[in-house]
Design a protein around this motif. Structure first.
Motif, PDB file in Angstrom:
ATOM      1  N   MET A   1     -14.849  15.044  -3.539  1.00  0.00           N
ATOM      2  CA  MET A   1     -13.817  14.071  -3.794  1.00  0.00           C
ATOM      3  C   MET A   1     -13.619  13.260  -2.519  1.00  0.00           C
ATOM      4  O   MET A   1     -13.622  13.788  -1.418  1.00  0.00           O
ATOM      5  CB  MET A   1     -12.509  14.760  -4.171  1.00  0.00           C
ATOM      6  N   LEU A   2     -13.443  11.959  -2.703  1.00  0.00           N
ATOM      7  CA  LEU A   2     -13.258  11.050  -1.581  1.00  0.00           C
ATOM      8  C   LEU A   2     -11.933  10.325  -1.755  1.00  0.00           C
ATOM      9  O   LEU A   2     -11.719   9.643  -2.761  1.00  0.00           O
ATOM     10  CB  LEU A   2     -14.408  10.054  -1.574  1.00  0.00           C
ATOM     11  N   ILE A   3     -11.019  10.510  -0.810  1.00  0.00           N
ATOM     12  CA  ILE A   3      -9.710   9.853  -0.857  1.00  0.00           C
ATOM     13  C   ILE A   3      -9.609   8.925   0.333  1.00  0.00           C
ATOM     14  O   ILE A   3      -9.824   9.340   1.482  1.00  0.00           O
ATOM     15  CB  ILE A   3      -8.567  10.883  -0.837  1.00  0.00           C
ATOM     16  N   ALA A   4      -9.292   7.667   0.067  1.00  0.00           N
ATOM     17  CA  ALA A   4      -9.100   6.674   1.130  1.00  0.00           C
ATOM     18  C   ALA A   4      -7.611   6.503   1.376  1.00  0.00           C
ATOM     19  O   ALA A   4      -6.788   6.763   0.493  1.00  0.00           O
ATOM     20  CB  ALA A   4      -9.724   5.343   0.717  1.00  0.00           C
ATOM     21  N   GLN A   5      -7.263   6.062   2.570  1.00  0.00           N
ATOM     22  CA  GLN A   5      -5.867   5.797   2.901  1.00  0.00           C
ATOM     23  C   GLN A   5      -5.754   4.465   3.618  1.00  0.00           C
ATOM     24  O   GLN A   5      -6.560   4.142   4.486  1.00  0.00           O
ATOM     25  CB  GLN A   5      -5.292   6.891   3.798  1.00  0.00           C
ATOM     26  N   ILE A   6      -4.735   3.716   3.228  1.00  0.00           N
ATOM     27  CA  ILE A   6      -4.328   2.510   3.935  1.00  0.00           C
ATOM     28  C   ILE A   6      -2.892   2.755   4.362  1.00  0.00           C
ATOM     29  O   ILE A   6      -2.074   3.220   3.569  1.00  0.00           O
ATOM     30  CB  ILE A   6      -4.411   1.254   3.041  1.00  0.00           C
ATOM     31  N   SER A   7      -2.577   2.439   5.596  1.00  0.00           N
ATOM     32  CA  SER A   7      -1.234   2.706   6.097  1.00  0.00           C
ATOM     33  C   SER A   7      -0.686   1.504   6.850  1.00  0.00           C
ATOM     34  O   SER A   7      -1.449   0.717   7.418  1.00  0.00           O
ATOM     35  CB  SER A   7      -1.274   3.924   7.025  1.00  0.00           C
ATOM     36  N   ASP A   8       0.633   1.397   6.818  1.00  0.00           N
ATOM     37  CA  ASP A   8       1.348   0.413   7.641  1.00  0.00           C
ATOM     38  C   ASP A   8       0.859  -1.015   7.428  1.00  0.00           C
ATOM     39  O   ASP A   8       0.470  -1.695   8.377  1.00  0.00           O
ATOM     40  CB  ASP A   8       1.266   0.802   9.122  1.00  0.00           C
ATOM     41  N   ILE A   9       0.909  -1.467   6.194  1.00  0.00           N
ATOM     42  CA  ILE A   9       0.514  -2.843   5.880  1.00  0.00           C
ATOM     43  C   ILE A   9       1.438  -3.833   6.580  1.00  0.00           C
ATOM     44  O   ILE A   9       1.002  -4.845   7.099  1.00  0.00           O
ATOM     45  CB  ILE A   9       0.503  -3.084   4.354  1.00  0.00           C
ATOM     46  N   HIS A  10       2.724  -3.560   6.585  1.00  0.00           N
ATOM     47  CA  HIS A  10       3.718  -4.424   7.235  1.00  0.00           C
ATOM     48  C   HIS A  10       3.575  -5.882   6.799  1.00  0.00           C
ATOM     49  O   HIS A  10       3.528  -6.786   7.637  1.00  0.00           O
ATOM     50  CB  HIS A  10       3.635  -4.317   8.762  1.00  0.00           C
ATOM     51  N   LEU A  18      -1.354  -9.515   4.649  1.00  0.00           N
ATOM     52  CA  LEU A  18      -1.886  -9.522   3.284  1.00  0.00           C
ATOM     53  C   LEU A  18      -3.354  -9.939   3.266  1.00  0.00           C
ATOM     54  O   LEU A  18      -4.136  -9.437   2.476  1.00  0.00           O
ATOM     55  CB  LEU A  18      -1.040 -10.422   2.383  1.00  0.00           C
ATOM     56  N   ARG A  19      -3.741 -10.841   4.158  1.00  0.00           N
ATOM     57  CA  ARG A  19      -5.155 -11.214   4.263  1.00  0.00           C
ATOM     58  C   ARG A  19      -5.981 -10.012   4.745  1.00  0.00           C
ATOM     59  O   ARG A  19      -7.078  -9.763   4.256  1.00  0.00           O
ATOM     60  CB  ARG A  19      -5.331 -12.421   5.181  1.00  0.00           C
ATOM     61  N   THR A  20      -5.436  -9.253   5.684  1.00  0.00           N
ATOM     62  CA  THR A  20      -6.110  -8.044   6.153  1.00  0.00           C
ATOM     63  C   THR A  20      -6.224  -7.030   5.018  1.00  0.00           C
ATOM     64  O   THR A  20      -7.261  -6.379   4.849  1.00  0.00           O
ATOM     65  CB  THR A  20      -5.351  -7.443   7.349  1.00  0.00           C
ATOM     66  N   LEU A  21      -5.148  -6.882   4.231  1.00  0.00           N
ATOM     67  CA  LEU A  21      -5.181  -5.980   3.079  1.00  0.00           C
ATOM     68  C   LEU A  21      -6.273  -6.406   2.101  1.00  0.00           C
ATOM     69  O   LEU A  21      -7.008  -5.559   1.581  1.00  0.00           O
ATOM     70  CB  LEU A  21      -3.817  -5.952   2.383  1.00  0.00           C
ATOM     71  N   GLU A  22      -6.408  -7.675   1.836  1.00  0.00           N
ATOM     72  CA  GLU A  22      -7.445  -8.167   0.920  1.00  0.00           C
ATOM     73  C   GLU A  22      -8.844  -7.826   1.436  1.00  0.00           C
ATOM     74  O   GLU A  22      -9.723  -7.455   0.656  1.00  0.00           O
ATOM     75  CB  GLU A  22      -7.311  -9.671   0.688  1.00  0.00           C
ATOM     76  N   GLN A  49       9.504 -10.210  -1.578  1.00  0.00           N
ATOM     77  CA  GLN A  49       8.297 -10.761  -2.190  1.00  0.00           C
ATOM     78  C   GLN A  49       7.048  -9.980  -1.749  1.00  0.00           C
ATOM     79  O   GLN A  49       6.068  -9.897  -2.476  1.00  0.00           O
ATOM     80  CB  GLN A  49       8.152 -12.235  -1.839  1.00  0.00           C
ATOM     81  N   GLY A  50       7.114  -9.374  -0.576  1.00  0.00           N
ATOM     82  CA  GLY A  50       5.973  -8.623  -0.059  1.00  0.00           C
ATOM     83  C   GLY A  50       5.573  -7.460  -0.948  1.00  0.00           C
ATOM     84  O   GLY A  50       4.385  -7.200  -1.142  1.00  0.00           O
ATOM     85  N   TYR A  51       6.566  -6.752  -1.514  1.00  0.00           N
ATOM     86  CA  TYR A  51       6.239  -5.637  -2.410  1.00  0.00           C
ATOM     87  C   TYR A  51       5.450  -6.130  -3.619  1.00  0.00           C
ATOM     88  O   TYR A  51       4.483  -5.503  -4.039  1.00  0.00           O
ATOM     89  CB  TYR A  51       7.507  -4.916  -2.863  1.00  0.00           C
ATOM     90  N   ARG A  52       5.865  -7.263  -4.168  1.00  0.00           N
ATOM     91  CA  ARG A  52       5.158  -7.812  -5.331  1.00  0.00           C
ATOM     92  C   ARG A  52       3.737  -8.220  -4.945  1.00  0.00           C
ATOM     93  O   ARG A  52       2.781  -7.930  -5.666  1.00  0.00           O
ATOM     94  CB  ARG A  52       5.925  -9.009  -5.900  1.00  0.00           C
ATOM     95  N   LEU A  53       3.583  -8.869  -3.804  1.00  0.00           N
ATOM     96  CA  LEU A  53       2.256  -9.324  -3.390  1.00  0.00           C
ATOM     97  C   LEU A  53       1.322  -8.162  -3.062  1.00  0.00           C
ATOM     98  O   LEU A  53       0.138  -8.196  -3.404  1.00  0.00           O
ATOM     99  CB  LEU A  53       2.386 -10.269  -2.192  1.00  0.00           C
ATOM    100  N   VAL A  54       1.847  -7.124  -2.425  1.00  0.00           N
ATOM    101  CA  VAL A  54       1.034  -5.939  -2.156  1.00  0.00           C
ATOM    102  C   VAL A  54       0.609  -5.303  -3.477  1.00  0.00           C
ATOM    103  O   VAL A  54      -0.556  -4.951  -3.672  1.00  0.00           O
ATOM    104  CB  VAL A  54       1.800  -4.927  -1.269  1.00  0.00           C
TER     105      VAL A  54
END
Length: 111
Positions: A1-10, A18-22, A49-54
């Motif tokens: 099983m492979l689990i990825a994590q993204i943290s601290d989008i801010h 958001l561009r980095t997240l994309e 608005q950030g919660y919606r965009l994420v």
């Protein structure tokens, strides 16, 4: 099983996070983990608005996404309809990933 994590989008109004997240989401599509855990902080300064965009960005993924708020996140703003489809309703998650049981709670909830 492979689990990825993204943290601290801010995520903030300047949209650079958001561009980095994309870019990270593009990489994850080719990487194909069994699940993604996104840990807070998702936005800066309770940017509503950030919660919606994420969430919109995360909805494009075709594997389970689990959100765990950070100390700077507003749990009420993170709740539906902002959550991705694999995380409806309660912030607690119990399910199997590749046959392995898993569960998660938001970090802001005492056990």
């Amino acid at each position: 099983m492979l689990i990825a994590q993204i943290s601290d989008i801010h995520a903030g109004p300047d949209l650079s996070s958001l561009r980095t997240l994309e870019r990270a989401i593009g990489w994850l599509r080719s990487f194909r983990p069994d699940a993604l855990v996104v840990t807070g902080d998702l936005v800066d300064d309770e940017w509503r608005q950030g919660y919606r965009l994420v969430a919109e960005s995360l909805r494009s993924l075709d594997f389970p996404v689990y959100l765990l708020p950070g100390n700077g996140d507003d749990v009420q703003l993170m709740r539906a309809p902002n959550l991705p489809p694999s995380a409806p309703g309660s912030m607690r998650r119990d399910r199997c990933i590749s046959g392995q049981p898993s569960m998660g709670w938001p970090s802001s909830v005492s056990m």
